[in-house]
Design a protein around this motif. Sequence first.
Motif, PDB file in Angstrom:
ATOM      1  N   THR A 283       0.830  -1.297  -0.193  1.00 53.42           N
ATOM      2  CA  THR A 283       0.019  -0.093  -0.262  1.00 53.42           C
ATOM      3  C   THR A 283       0.931   1.333   0.022  1.00 53.42           C
ATOM      4  O   THR A 283       0.133   1.845  -0.981  1.00 53.42           O
ATOM      5  N   PRO A 284       2.039   1.611   0.757  1.00 54.90           N
ATOM      6  CA  PRO A 284       2.929   2.543   1.035  1.00 54.90           C
ATOM      7  C   PRO A 284       3.328   2.753  -0.341  1.00 54.90           C
ATOM      8  O   PRO A 284       3.582   3.214  -1.225  1.00 54.90           O
ATOM      9  N   LEU A 285       3.940   1.672  -1.271  1.00 54.61           N
ATOM     10  CA  LEU A 285       5.318   1.413  -1.968  1.00 54.61           C
ATOM     11  C   LEU A 285       4.139   1.727  -2.882  1.00 54.61           C
ATOM     12  O   LEU A 285       4.579   2.899  -4.039  1.00 54.61           O
ATOM     13  N   ALA A 286       2.652   1.617  -3.421  1.00 55.56           N
ATOM     14  CA  ALA A 286       2.091   1.794  -4.430  1.00 55.56           C
ATOM     15  C   ALA A 286       2.018   2.950  -4.706  1.00 55.56           C
ATOM     16  O   ALA A 286       1.810   4.273  -5.555  1.00 55.56           O
ATOM     17  N   ALA A 287       1.850   3.570  -3.537  1.00 56.03           N
ATOM     18  CA  ALA A 287       1.165   5.204  -3.281  1.00 56.03           C
ATOM     19  C   ALA A 287       2.704   5.940  -3.512  1.00 56.03           C
ATOM     20  O   ALA A 287       2.009   6.949  -4.364  1.00 56.03           O
ATOM     21  N   ILE A 288       3.655   5.537  -3.096  1.00 58.85           N
ATOM     22  CA  ILE A 288       5.059   6.498  -3.513  1.00 58.85           C
ATOM     23  C   ILE A 288       4.851   6.250  -4.928  1.00 58.85           C
ATOM     24  O   ILE A 288       5.024   7.473  -5.635  1.00 58.85           O
ATOM     25  N   SER A 289       5.033   5.472  -5.161  1.00 62.89           N
ATOM     26  CA  SER A 289       4.939   5.271  -6.864  1.00 62.89           C
ATOM     27  C   SER A 289       4.900   5.915  -8.091  1.00 62.89           C
ATOM     28  O   SER A 289       4.670   6.683  -8.389  1.00 62.89           O
ATOM     29  N   GLY A 290       2.847   5.869  -7.563  1.00 68.70           N
ATOM     30  CA  GLY A 290       2.280   6.672  -7.900  1.00 68.70           C
ATOM     31  C   GLY A 290       2.345   7.723  -7.703  1.00 68.70           C
ATOM     32  O   GLY A 290       2.676   8.795  -9.075  1.00 68.70           O
ATOM     33  N   TYR A 291       2.584   8.685  -7.016  1.00 68.60           N
ATOM     34  CA  TYR A 291       2.787  10.105  -6.596  1.00 68.60           C
ATOM     35  C   TYR A 291       4.113  10.623  -7.332  1.00 68.60           C
ATOM     36  O   TYR A 291       4.234  11.487  -8.503  1.00 68.60           O
TER      37      TYR A 291
ATOM     38  N   ILE B  37       3.675  11.106  -0.667  1.00 69.45           N
ATOM     39  CA  ILE B  37       4.929  10.589  -0.598  1.00 69.45           C
ATOM     40  C   ILE B  37       5.404  10.535   1.037  1.00 69.45           C
ATOM     41  O   ILE B  37       6.356   9.353   1.398  1.00 69.45           O
ATOM     42  N   ARG B  38       5.708  11.303   1.970  1.00 65.32           N
ATOM     43  CA  ARG B  38       6.388  11.503   3.069  1.00 65.32           C
ATOM     44  C   ARG B  38       5.347  10.917   4.123  1.00 65.32           C
ATOM     45  O   ARG B  38       6.018  10.048   4.699  1.00 65.32           O
TER      46      ARG B  38
ATOM     47  N   ARG C  93       4.701   6.034   7.422  1.00 64.06           N
ATOM     48  CA  ARG C  93       4.021   4.959   7.539  1.00 64.06           C
ATOM     49  C   ARG C  93       4.623   3.663   6.784  1.00 64.06           C
ATOM     50  O   ARG C  93       5.001   2.637   7.901  1.00 64.06           O
ATOM     51  N   LEU C  94       5.778   3.483   5.703  1.00 61.47           N
ATOM     52  CA  LEU C  94       6.833   2.508   5.562  1.00 61.47           C
ATOM     53  C   LEU C  94       7.782   2.444   6.584  1.00 61.47           C
ATOM     54  O   LEU C  94       8.318   1.295   6.982  1.00 61.47           O
TER      55      LEU C  94
END
Length: 454
Positions: A233-241, A262-263, A268-269
């Motif tokens: 979930t956090p990796l997908a958000a970071i990658s998308g942004y 991203i921050r 969270r990650l």
Amino acid sequence: MKKKINRQLTGISFLAVVITLVLMTAAFYRIFKAQVMDDLKLYAQVISESDILDRAWQKEYGDMFHLVRTTVIAPDGKVLYDSNANVGQMDNHLERPEIREAFTYGQGQSIRQSSTMNRSTFYYTLRLADGNVLRVSREAHSVWSILYRSVPVLAVALVALLVVCMILSHFLTKSLVTPIECMVVDISHIEEDKVYEELLPFARTIRRQHEEILANASMRQEFTANVSHELKTPLAAISGYSELIESGMASGEDVVRFASGIRQSAGRLLTLINDTIRLSELDSCAQEISFEEVDLYEMARDSVEMLQIRAEERNVRLSLAGSSCRILGDKQMIEELIYNLCDNAMSYNVVGGSVLVSVEQEQKAAVLRVKDTGIGIPKEHQERIFERFYRVDKSRSKSTGGTGLGLAIVKHIVAVHQAEISLISETNQGTEVIVVFDGNNPTAGLRNVPNAPI
């Protein structure tokens, strides 16, 4: 294993048979010697109480002593008469042991073996009324001769006994090993199988360890799957942004908003990774645990002060009550335990709610309580609340940044200190978590101190 047991049983049987044969031969030879001596003693008494010796001396019949050899020795050791030899050619017999015994004690006996070791001469002596000594003797087979002559019979008996022992050892080994093999094949039904009673505790321990290994393996597999899911979930958000910013589709306020996303996802990650590493350390006991005397109240006070800013951010009132109480524990772990309980109580609270941390001494136990006025935990979820990644309200957990590992870490720390943890909760009525450090436990021993100010 079977071959080893079979060889050992056969070896023991062979050794037992050989020792038995040797001991039996020795016992029989001892009985044989006693019988020969008894016969010689009887001959000597008969000869001494009759006139047979006088007649033989006068050569009335010289072959009357064909059963035993008869000798008469004077007090000075000179041979006066011998039924089998010329007395003129015989040496002095005074130093013969059986002769000395007869002159000293009235009778004597001895056994002398020939140089070939095949025959032995038995001697019995008796002191006569005239002061002379009567000696009767007889040759017989020696023990070595008896053994030698018995070798063929003993060999046949030995081989026959060994064959019987080998057959018996084979079946005995099979009967001994079969229950163990059954236990190995199906350890889950050891009470139903014919297992040795002495092995039941061992088998139950192995079965319990086997079940624990399977449970741990299943738990680790589930843990790995959960970690992978939580990381996505956090990796997908970071990658998308990042892709949106990189493609130039975002500009101005969007870049700031995406950077904030991203921050938050990175934070969270990082929290998830740190909690996962911490839980792994507790599982593997990689961290060195150092028990020392600590004041539970002071540690709770430090944690409350440290979390005041976060409580204000969440619009929750955090307070402390109780008295000073000392326990034996790992300082870092106790701080982590209090921090996680307080953070969890604030995360699942309501706006304007409160969290009360209290430390009290009850009899010989130190009791830590963390009580909130939050959303509470439904009854059906309370038994699983300390499981890894278990969340009652998943959407709220993600919004508060929770990893689902805080209470699992708390459970491990409680187990390390051999304490007890419980909770009281009702939906929309809040939750109270209670941790009891038992003073009777050597790893959680207590010292009573005067009441500290609230």
